[in-house]
Design a protein around this motif. Structure first.
Motif, PDB file in Angstrom:
ATOM      1  N   PHE A  23       0.940  -1.303   0.062  1.00 60.51           N
ATOM      2  CA  PHE A  23      -0.065  -0.021  -0.012  1.00 60.51           C
ATOM      3  C   PHE A  23       0.824   1.234  -0.057  1.00 60.51           C
ATOM      4  O   PHE A  23       0.692   2.139  -0.338  1.00 60.51           O
ATOM      5  CB  PHE A  23      -0.925   0.057   1.354  1.00 60.51           C
ATOM      6  N   ALA A  24       2.158   1.120   0.501  1.00 60.34           N
ATOM      7  CA  ALA A  24       2.951   2.417   0.687  1.00 60.34           C
ATOM      8  C   ALA A  24       3.380   2.800  -0.727  1.00 60.34           C
ATOM      9  O   ALA A  24       3.589   3.993  -1.073  1.00 60.34           O
ATOM     10  CB  ALA A  24       4.194   2.237   1.396  1.00 60.34           C
ATOM     11  N   GLY A  25       3.826   1.808  -1.607  1.00 63.85           N
ATOM     12  CA  GLY A  25       3.763   2.039  -2.959  1.00 63.85           C
ATOM     13  C   GLY A  25       5.348   2.594  -3.277  1.00 63.85           C
ATOM     14  O   GLY A  25       6.073   2.366  -2.329  1.00 63.85           O
ATOM     15  N   SER A 200      -0.426   4.340   3.616  1.00 67.61           N
ATOM     16  CA  SER A 200      -0.481   5.794   3.061  1.00 67.61           C
ATOM     17  C   SER A 200      -0.233   6.707   3.843  1.00 67.61           C
ATOM     18  O   SER A 200       0.752   7.613   3.329  1.00 67.61           O
ATOM     19  CB  SER A 200      -2.230   5.795   3.156  1.00 67.61           C
ATOM     20  N   LEU A 201       0.055   6.495   5.224  1.00 69.70           N
ATOM     21  CA  LEU A 201       0.847   7.373   6.039  1.00 69.70           C
ATOM     22  C   LEU A 201       2.167   7.402   5.658  1.00 69.70           C
ATOM     23  O   LEU A 201       2.990   8.249   5.602  1.00 69.70           O
ATOM     24  CB  LEU A 201       0.290   7.107   7.337  1.00 69.70           C
ATOM     25  N   LEU A 202       2.861   5.898   5.588  1.00 77.07           N
ATOM     26  CA  LEU A 202       4.049   6.075   5.191  1.00 77.07           C
ATOM     27  C   LEU A 202       4.702   6.504   3.929  1.00 77.07           C
ATOM     28  O   LEU A 202       5.618   7.297   3.955  1.00 77.07           O
ATOM     29  CB  LEU A 202       4.600   4.506   5.415  1.00 77.07           C
ATOM     30  N   SER A 203       3.825   6.399   2.892  1.00 75.81           N
ATOM     31  CA  SER A 203       3.955   7.030   1.678  1.00 75.81           C
ATOM     32  C   SER A 203       4.048   8.457   1.832  1.00 75.81           C
ATOM     33  O   SER A 203       4.921   9.232   1.279  1.00 75.81           O
ATOM     34  CB  SER A 203       2.956   6.543   0.577  1.00 75.81           C
ATOM     35  N   GLY A 204       2.934   9.018   2.345  1.00 76.00           N
ATOM     36  CA  GLY A 204       3.057  10.593   2.491  1.00 76.00           C
ATOM     37  C   GLY A 204       4.244  11.111   3.285  1.00 76.00           C
ATOM     38  O   GLY A 204       4.775  12.172   3.090  1.00 76.00           O
ATOM     39  N   LEU A 205       4.451  10.306   4.428  1.00 79.78           N
ATOM     40  CA  LEU A 205       5.722  10.884   5.239  1.00 79.78           C
ATOM     41  C   LEU A 205       6.958  10.803   4.531  1.00 79.78           C
ATOM     42  O   LEU A 205       7.742  11.686   4.696  1.00 79.78           O
ATOM     43  CB  LEU A 205       6.002  10.020   6.758  1.00 79.78           C
ATOM     44  N   ALA A 206       7.125   9.597   3.729  1.00 76.13           N
ATOM     45  CA  ALA A 206       8.639   9.569   3.098  1.00 76.13           C
ATOM     46  C   ALA A 206       8.492  10.612   2.045  1.00 76.13           C
ATOM     47  O   ALA A 206       9.504  11.310   1.888  1.00 76.13           O
ATOM     48  CB  ALA A 206       8.626   8.212   2.299  1.00 76.13           C
ATOM     49  N   GLN A 207       7.538  10.824   1.237  1.00 74.96           N
ATOM     50  CA  GLN A 207       7.395  12.040   0.296  1.00 74.96           C
ATOM     51  C   GLN A 207       7.789  13.601   1.006  1.00 74.96           C
ATOM     52  O   GLN A 207       8.654  14.180   0.494  1.00 74.96           O
ATOM     53  CB  GLN A 207       6.204  12.199  -0.425  1.00 74.96           C
ATOM     54  N   ASN A 208       7.027  13.699   2.083  1.00 75.69           N
ATOM     55  CA  ASN A 208       7.146  15.129   2.648  1.00 75.69           C
ATOM     56  C   ASN A 208       8.451  14.950   3.651  1.00 75.69           C
ATOM     57  O   ASN A 208       9.053  16.291   3.872  1.00 75.69           O
ATOM     58  CB  ASN A 208       6.085  15.178   3.545  1.00 75.69           C
TER      59      ASN A 208
END
Length: 283
Positions: A23-25, A200-208
């Motif tokens: 889900f993190a992608g 989803s949280l990990l994906s957003g945190l990694a990007q930010n």
């Protein structure tokens, strides 16, 4: 004082690291994901592994960004040394260890960037939240999530931030009474698939986190201010229950200070976080 590492209990079936990874992608493809049933504190575990370094024989040292998720935390911590009270399955508790190629002072304001990230991801799940300076996420005026960021330097001199996050899922009434104030629970539709939410949280945190490293807090100030729970309201700034300042909350500045319009002067007062807390003024 050397961080103490207590080996966590592996989690067999409740949460799947593989599903969270899926889900993190691609945004989180460099991140390791670990899931345990129970531990004292995910922050403390990661800090101990950073302190151990790559040559430690007793700890699984960190060599890449790592997300550690615990079904239950028995010794969770909040800001200013406070205890984070929870119960089994009552909250989503996890920490992300992230290496930064920046000096320590460049991480000022990181909790605010993390708060904006959480709020934006929850909005994608249909959960509207607001942010309380400096590190709380509110839902319908009640605390839904908290953030604790601690830093450590590894033996190889790599600077790490350990980003601890707790999100209430189903807070028992007895525990709310123990805390002493009402807490919010994550609405059921968003809480049904915890692996999707974590991914989803990990994906957003990694990007930010990458954006924060390159652009600093400036990239998040407007985003945070749009979600400010007490914008334009009279608030109190407290230190151990004692009122230090009173005024109208305006928002945060470029280094994360809360701007407070007081009766003392024309220019807003800039408040640093420290161990102080904010409360809306009653009446």
């Amino acid at each position: 004082m050397t961080a103490q590492f207590i080996a966590p209990i592996p989690l067999a079936s409740h949460l799947s690291a593989a599903r969270i990874t899926a889900f993190a992608g691609h945004r989180a493809e460099q991140c390791r994901i670990e899931v345990v049933a129970e531990t004292g504190s995910t922050n403390a575990d990661l800090l101990a592994r950073i302190a151990g370094g790559v040559h430690s024989r007793t700890l699984n040292a960190l060599t890449a960004p790592t997300l550690l998720v615990a079904q239950t935390q028995t010794a969770g911590r909040g800001r200013a040394g406070r205890t984070w009270l929870t119960a089994p399955s009552a909250a989503l508790t996890f920490s992300l260890a992230w290496p930064f190629a920046a000096p320590l002072q460049a991480l000022v304001g990181l909790p605010l960037a993390v708060g904006a990230t959480i709020a934006e991801i929850l909005a994608d799940f249909g959960v509207e939240v607001q942010l309380k300076w400096p590190n709380d996420v509110l839902h319908k005026g009640r605390k839904l999530a908290g953030i604790l960021i601690e830093t450590a330097t590894a033996p190889d001199r790599q600077l790490w931030a350990v980003i601890g996050i707790g999100i209430n899922l189903a807070m028992p009434q007895q525990l709310q009474e123990q805390i002493g104030r009402p807490a919010a629970n994550l609405p059921l539709p968003a809480a049904q698939d915890r692996e999707l939410l974590l991914g989803s949280l990990l994906s957003g945190l990694a990007q930010n986190m990458r954006q924060f490293e390159s652009e600093g807090l400036a990239a998040f100030v407007e985003r945070w201010n749009r979600l400010h729970a007490f914008a334009g309201q009279q608030v109190l700034i407290l230190d151990q229950g004692k009122t230090l300042h009173e005024g109208r909350a305006l928002g945060i500045d470029q280094i994360g200070r809360l701007l407070l319009q007081t009766d003392a002067g024309d220019s807003p007062l800039a408040i640093m976080a420290g161990d102080i807390s904010l409360r809306p003024k009653e009446g």
